[in-house]
Design an enzyme around this catalytic site. Structure first.
Site, PDB file in Angstrom:
ATOM      1  N   ALA A 154       0.856  -1.184   0.000  1.00 45.29           N
ATOM      2  CA  ALA A 154       0.000   0.000   0.000  1.00 45.29           C
ATOM      3  C   ALA A 154       0.894   1.237   0.000  1.00 45.29           C
ATOM      4  CB  ALA A 154      -0.906  -0.019   1.222  1.00 45.29           C
ATOM      5  N   GLY A 210       0.500  -4.904   0.844  1.00 49.58           N
ATOM      6  CA  GLY A 210      -0.733  -4.971   0.051  1.00 49.58           C
ATOM      7  C   GLY A 210      -0.532  -5.678  -1.281  1.00 49.58           C
ATOM      8  N   GLU A 260      -0.918  -9.222  -0.441  1.00 52.18           N
ATOM      9  CA  GLU A 260      -2.335  -9.451  -0.114  1.00 52.18           C
ATOM     10  C   GLU A 260      -3.187  -9.481  -1.376  1.00 52.18           C
ATOM     11  OE1 GLU A 260      -2.056  -6.157   2.648  1.00 52.18           O
ATOM     12  OE2 GLU A 260      -2.773  -7.446   4.259  1.00 52.18           O
ATOM     13  N   GLU A 277       4.832  -4.820   7.129  1.00 50.56           N
ATOM     14  CA  GLU A 277       4.150  -3.669   7.749  1.00 50.56           C
ATOM     15  C   GLU A 277       4.692  -3.328   9.124  1.00 50.56           C
ATOM     16  OE1 GLU A 277       2.657  -6.137   6.111  1.00 50.56           O
ATOM     17  OE2 GLU A 277       1.148  -5.319   4.756  1.00 50.56           O
TER      18      GLU A 277
END
Ligand code: CAA
Length: 257
Positions: free
Chosen positions: A66, A108, A111, A131
């Site tokens: 992200a 992300g 993911e 993260e």
């Protein structure tokens, strides 16, 4: 539809390909790029000429996570109001999605790859959920999907220890279907997608739906769910065609109905 951060193409009959194209940020996933990806996946899902979808990035990065710069000044309430880690639109795509990944597959990015139905990786792919290094935790399914895919021990090591898995480690752990040289991984994903796109599409959709339910349901409920999809397959013209073609020793002509 004009996209700014992704590219779309049809590299083979029946195959739709969406490519993350934000190289200056290693395909970091901000609100716009995720919205464009979901728009493209939904467009391929609606397109009767498409039977299978590929989601890819560049050889250097599928996606490095992200967008940290977008999140840096955002508080909890701001994150709750932003849809960029709510990826439920992707879960509703009925056609199979193959992630063809290379280079960084982080946060992300990992993911998003795990939300696909199959993962073909280049030998250079590195999978991680780092993260913790920026003071947060995975927020688009990492703690749940990685643990289901590779088991608690490896998931804890990846997330708590911020350790990236090599492509071969990810394959051994059950996260990745197969690994290919960086020069050929995308072609191999396209070949796989072409093969799936030639299958009877209602059966393809019913299998994807039932297998994904296995992640969520206890066995007895999952078996009941499978049975309903199995009976539904018997209501299709392709069931009649498939079985008739077998008996007549010829190739089936699928109608996708
Ligand atoms: N967000 C925003 N920008 C990013 C980014 C990210 N996740 N990852 C890389 N970039 C940008 C860098 O800021 C840099 O931009 P500038 O040139 O403008 O500074 C550019 O991409 C190239 O990156 P690097 O110079 O860092 O490249 P590198 O080869 O030295 O390192 C890397 C590569 C190890 C992947 C490193 O970029 C990195 O650690 N990225 C962050 C990885 C990460 O923490 N991901 C998790 C994000 S949080 C998340 O995903 C939450 C969730 O669950 C949804």
């Amino acid at each position: 539809m004009p996209y700014e951060m992704i590219l779309t193409e049809t590299p083979a009959p029946g195959v739709g390909l969406a490519r993350l194209n934000r190289p200056q940020a290693l395909n970091a996933l901000n609100s716009q790029i995720t919205r464009e990806i979901f728009d493209a996946l939904e467009a391929f899902d609606r397109d009767d000429s498409i039977g299978c979808i590929i989601l890819t990035g560049s050889d250097k990065a599928f996606a490095a996570g992200a967008d940290i710069k977008q999140m840096a000044d955002t508080d909890a309430v701001g994150m709750m109001g932003d849809d960029f880690t709510d990826w439920s639109r992707m879960s509703r795509v009925g056609k199979p999605i193959i992630a063809a990944v290379s280079g960084w597959v982080l946060g992300g990015g990992c993911e998003m790859a795990m939300m696909c139905d199959l993962i073909v990786a280049s030998e250079t792919a590195k999978f991680g959920q780092p993260e913790i290094s920026i003071g947060i935790i995975p927020g688009a399914g990492g703690t749940q999907r990685l643990t289901r895919a590779v088991g608690k021990a490896v998931a804890m090591e990846v997330m708590l220890g911020s350790r990236n898995l090599t492509a071969l480690e990810a394959q051994t752990a059950g996260l990745v279907n197969w690994v290919a040289p960086v020069e050929t991984y995308l072609d191999e994903a396209i070949q796989l997608a072409s093969k799936i796109a030639e299958m009877p599409r209602v059966a393809v959709r019913l299998i994807k739906d039932a297998v994904n339910k296995a992640e969520e349901l206890p066995l007895s409920a999952g078996l009941d769910y499978e049975k309903r999809n199995f009976y539904l397959a018997f209501a299709t013209e392709d069931k009649t065609e498939g079985m008739t073609a077998f008996v007549e020793k010829r190739k089936p002509q699928w109608k996708h109905r």
